[in-house]
Design a protein around this motif. Structure first.
Motif, PDB file in Angstrom:
ATOM      1  N   GLY A  87     -13.951  36.370  17.412  1.00  6.57           N
ATOM      2  CA  GLY A  87     -14.870  36.443  18.295  1.00  6.57           C
ATOM      3  C   GLY A  87     -14.544  37.815  19.010  1.00  6.57           C
ATOM      4  O   GLY A  87     -15.448  38.277  19.617  1.00  6.57           O
ATOM      5  N   THR A 112     -12.950  29.169  12.456  1.00  6.90           N
ATOM      6  CA  THR A 112     -12.493  29.622  13.782  1.00  6.90           C
ATOM      7  C   THR A 112     -11.575  28.608  14.450  1.00  6.90           C
ATOM      8  O   THR A 112     -11.698  27.614  14.300  1.00  6.90           O
ATOM      9  N   ILE A 114     -11.117  27.492  18.341  1.00 10.58           N
ATOM     10  CA  ILE A 114     -11.433  27.472  19.745  1.00 10.58           C
ATOM     11  C   ILE A 114     -10.363  26.641  20.567  1.00 10.58           C
ATOM     12  O   ILE A 114     -10.128  25.545  20.135  1.00 10.58           O
ATOM     13  N   LYS A 123     -16.134  33.844  23.419  1.00  8.33           N
ATOM     14  CA  LYS A 123     -17.506  33.918  23.638  1.00  8.33           C
ATOM     15  C   LYS A 123     -18.546  34.557  22.940  1.00  8.33           C
ATOM     16  O   LYS A 123     -19.744  34.153  22.505  1.00  8.33           O
ATOM     17  N   ILE A 125     -18.241  34.160  19.473  1.00  4.18           N
ATOM     18  CA  ILE A 125     -18.366  33.419  18.437  1.00  4.18           C
ATOM     19  C   ILE A 125     -19.950  33.133  18.395  1.00  4.18           C
ATOM     20  O   ILE A 125     -20.737  33.061  17.520  1.00  4.18           O
ATOM     21  N   GLU A 126     -20.353  32.421  19.625  1.00  3.45           N
ATOM     22  CA  GLU A 126     -21.775  31.684  19.674  1.00  3.45           C
ATOM     23  C   GLU A 126     -22.698  32.507  19.284  1.00  3.45           C
ATOM     24  O   GLU A 126     -23.727  32.423  18.692  1.00  3.45           O
ATOM     25  N   PHE A 127     -22.739  33.813  19.652  1.00  2.02           N
ATOM     26  CA  PHE A 127     -23.629  35.055  19.430  1.00  2.02           C
ATOM     27  C   PHE A 127     -23.795  35.189  17.996  1.00  2.02           C
ATOM     28  O   PHE A 127     -24.889  35.269  17.141  1.00  2.02           O
ATOM     29  N   LYS A 129     -22.625  33.068  15.745  1.00  5.64           N
ATOM     30  CA  LYS A 129     -23.072  31.918  14.981  1.00  5.64           C
ATOM     31  C   LYS A 129     -24.573  31.683  14.907  1.00  5.64           C
ATOM     32  O   LYS A 129     -25.195  31.261  13.855  1.00  5.64           O
ATOM     33  N   ARG A 130     -25.261  32.163  15.939  1.00  5.75           N
ATOM     34  CA  ARG A 130     -26.770  31.949  16.167  1.00  5.75           C
ATOM     35  C   ARG A 130     -27.482  32.918  15.162  1.00  5.75           C
ATOM     36  O   ARG A 130     -28.583  32.615  14.988  1.00  5.75           O
ATOM     37  N   TRP A 136     -20.282  27.020   9.251  1.00  2.00           N
ATOM     38  CA  TRP A 136     -19.199  27.243  10.113  1.00  2.00           C
ATOM     39  C   TRP A 136     -18.491  26.155  10.374  1.00  2.00           C
ATOM     40  O   TRP A 136     -18.595  24.619  10.231  1.00  2.00           O
ATOM     41  N   ALA A 138     -15.002  24.970  12.718  1.00  2.26           N
ATOM     42  CA  ALA A 138     -14.439  25.022  14.091  1.00  2.26           C
ATOM     43  C   ALA A 138     -13.270  24.127  14.113  1.00  2.26           C
ATOM     44  O   ALA A 138     -13.282  23.175  13.846  1.00  2.26           O
TER      45      ALA A 138
END
Length: 179
Positions: A87, A112, A114, A123, A125-127, A129-130, A136, A138
């Protein structure tokens, strides 16, 4: 002593193994007719005062080209491609460039780690991922998994390391090989 006082272990030829030394940067070693020879294959151009010669515009363009070439080369594969994503800026840049250049038919996986609570850079990573259709995976390490994997990690590293991210990368790397 540098490792204990400064947490640095890769700046000298010394290693933690007696009679084993690291090669200097940009060097290689070859054996010919029973004789070992060390050669330097690249030198940083220096000014008369010892500072590196720089042209910031050329530096930027060269770095951009080298970065893109390095990622493209690693996208050539007959098997699924995997990425380790923290990320942070570097792994996110690699991921973003790869996403734009990976053939649609190429299967890709993102691995990844976490932590709980997540590190600040996680933080991002979520962007990412979307905005991706990659698969994915984790992993959230625990105290138990850390201690269970520590012997293998140390064996593979072959020297002490001062950054705990090495443990997370190693766990994900081992996990990635099993997938």
């Amino acid at each position: 002593t540098d490792f204990c006082s400064e947490r640095v272990s890769d700046h000298l030829e010394e290693t933690f193994i007696r009679e084993i030394r690291e090669l200097p940067q940009a060097s290689y070693l070859y054996l010919k007719d029973g004789q070992l020879t060390e050669r330097k294959y690249w030198n940083l151009p220096l000014e008369a005062d010892g500072r590196p010669q720089r042209d910031e515009r050329e530096d930027f363009e060269e770095i951009k080209e080298l970065f893109q070439d390095a990622v493209k080369i690693r996208l050539r594969a007959d098997t699924p491609v995997g990425f380790l994503l923290s990320g942070g800026l570097d792994s996110s840049a690699i991921f973003s460039f790869a996403k734009q250049n990976l053939p649609c038919s190429q299967e890709a996986h993102i691995f990844t780690t976490i932590t709980d609570p997540p590190a600040e850079e996680a933080k991002g990573i979520e962007f990412l991922k979307r905005n991706s259709n990659f698969q994915w995976h984790a992993h959230t390490p625990t105290k138990h998994s850390f201690w269970a994997d520590l012997d293998e990690l140390i064996w593979h590293q072959e020297q002490p390391f001062a950054d705990a991210s090495m443990a997370a990368s190693s766990v994900v790397g081992t996990w990635m090989n099993r997938t």
